[in-house]
Design a protein around this motif. Structure first.
Motif, PDB file in Angstrom:
ATOM      1  N   UNK A 143     -68.212 -94.672  37.147  1.00  0.00           N
ATOM      2  CA  UNK A 143     -67.120 -95.706  36.936  1.00  0.00           C
ATOM      3  C   UNK A 143     -67.193 -96.390  38.181  1.00  0.00           C
ATOM      4  N   UNK A 144     -67.614 -97.570  38.479  1.00  0.00           N
ATOM      5  CA  UNK A 144     -67.327 -98.310  39.744  1.00  0.00           C
ATOM      6  C   UNK A 144     -65.922 -98.643  39.932  1.00  0.00           C
ATOM      7  N   UNK A 145     -65.273 -98.802  38.946  1.00  0.00           N
ATOM      8  CA  UNK A 145     -63.474 -99.003  39.226  1.00  0.00           C
ATOM      9  C   UNK A 145     -62.989 -97.733  39.879  1.00  0.00           C
ATOM     10  N   UNK A 146     -63.605 -96.568  39.642  1.00  0.00           N
ATOM     11  CA  UNK A 146     -62.912 -95.331  40.234  1.00  0.00           C
ATOM     12  C   UNK A 146     -63.344 -95.001  41.426  1.00  0.00           C
ATOM     13  N   UNK A 147     -64.674 -95.595  41.817  1.00  0.00           N
ATOM     14  CA  UNK A 147     -65.123 -95.564  42.971  1.00  0.00           C
ATOM     15  C   UNK A 147     -64.347 -96.320  44.212  1.00  0.00           C
ATOM     16  N   UNK A 148     -63.839 -97.458  43.712  1.00  0.00           N
ATOM     17  CA  UNK A 148     -63.097 -98.395  44.324  1.00  0.00           C
ATOM     18  C   UNK A 148     -61.656 -97.654  44.666  1.00  0.00           C
TER      19      UNK A 148
END
Length: 234
Positions: A137-142
């Motif tokens: 999940x790209x939002x979680x990486x951020x």
């Protein structure tokens, strides 16, 4: 393998254009640094989108919409070359870009974060089927990298996505809102009287943030804010 040898054979890549970088130099190449457009003042006091005049206070979108989330900020304007960077981040497994995005966001919006005083950073979740396909999940990486930069607690499972929605970019504003109805569900994490900072990759209309914020506010959160990597021009 020693770190310097590993960097010699596998040099870091520019998080904007993806070309190999000289390890001795900054994390973004000089040509990309000159082309990136950061969000600066004047900007909308609600979503943080760039606006032409300070006297306007709000962008056209926020002037015509009552948002559930309190306020939002972003690091970059969503246009080339960042547009290409975001595509690789989401669809080409360039997970390492998240660190650069978080550093830029914190540099640009550190005072704002100090002002809103979030207790928890939480990502907008992906549906389990989409997460299975993408692998992350790209939002979680951020969110993770933003937590490292700020020292704020990150809770990646604050919300779950229970509805597999159509990609928002394909829909009109009215369709976006309907598409997201009952899309998120609380996992029961204690948010009573807490300030929540939600993270996502790209802010467009705010429909996703509004729907997620409504769930957290029903659970007793004091306020919900939005932190996005990019935002579209007004």
């Amino acid at each position: 393998m020693p770190k310097f040898i590993r960097r010699l054979f596998f040099p870091p890549r520019c998080p904007v254009c993806d070309r190999a970088l000289d390890p001795r130099f900054p994390p973004v190449c000089s040509s990309c640094e000159k082309r990136i457009e950061y969000v600066v003042e004047p900007r909308c006091r609600i979503c943080g989108a760039p606006i032409r005049e300070e006297e306007e206070e709000m962008c056209i979108s926020c002037s015509n919409t009552s948002h559930v989330f309190e306020q939002g900020r972003a690091a970059f304007i969503y246009k080339d070359p960042i547009r290409g960077s975001m595509y690789r981040f989401k669809y080409s497994n360039r997970q390492q870009y998240a660190s650069f995005y978080a550093k830029c966001f914190t540099k640009a919006n550190g005072k704002w974060i100090d002002h809103i005083r979030p207790d928890i950073i939480a990502p907008i979740p992906l549906h389990k089927k989409r997460l299975r396909v993408r692998g992350y999940n790209q939002a979680a990486l951020f969110a993770r990298e933003l937590g490292k930069e700020t020292g704020i607690c990150v809770c990646e499972d604050l919300l779950i996505r229970v509805k597999k929605t159509i990609p928002q970019k394909q829909l009109s504003l009215a369709q976006r809102k309907n598409n997201l109805k009952k899309a998120f569900k609380s996992t029961g994490y204690e948010v009573q009287s807490k300030n929540i900072l939600l993270t996502d990759d790209i802010y467009t209309t705010g429909s996703t943030m509004d729907e997620a914020a409504s769930v957290l506010l029903r659970d007793g959160a004091a306020a919900v804010f939005a932190a996005c990597i990019c935002i579209g021009e007004n």
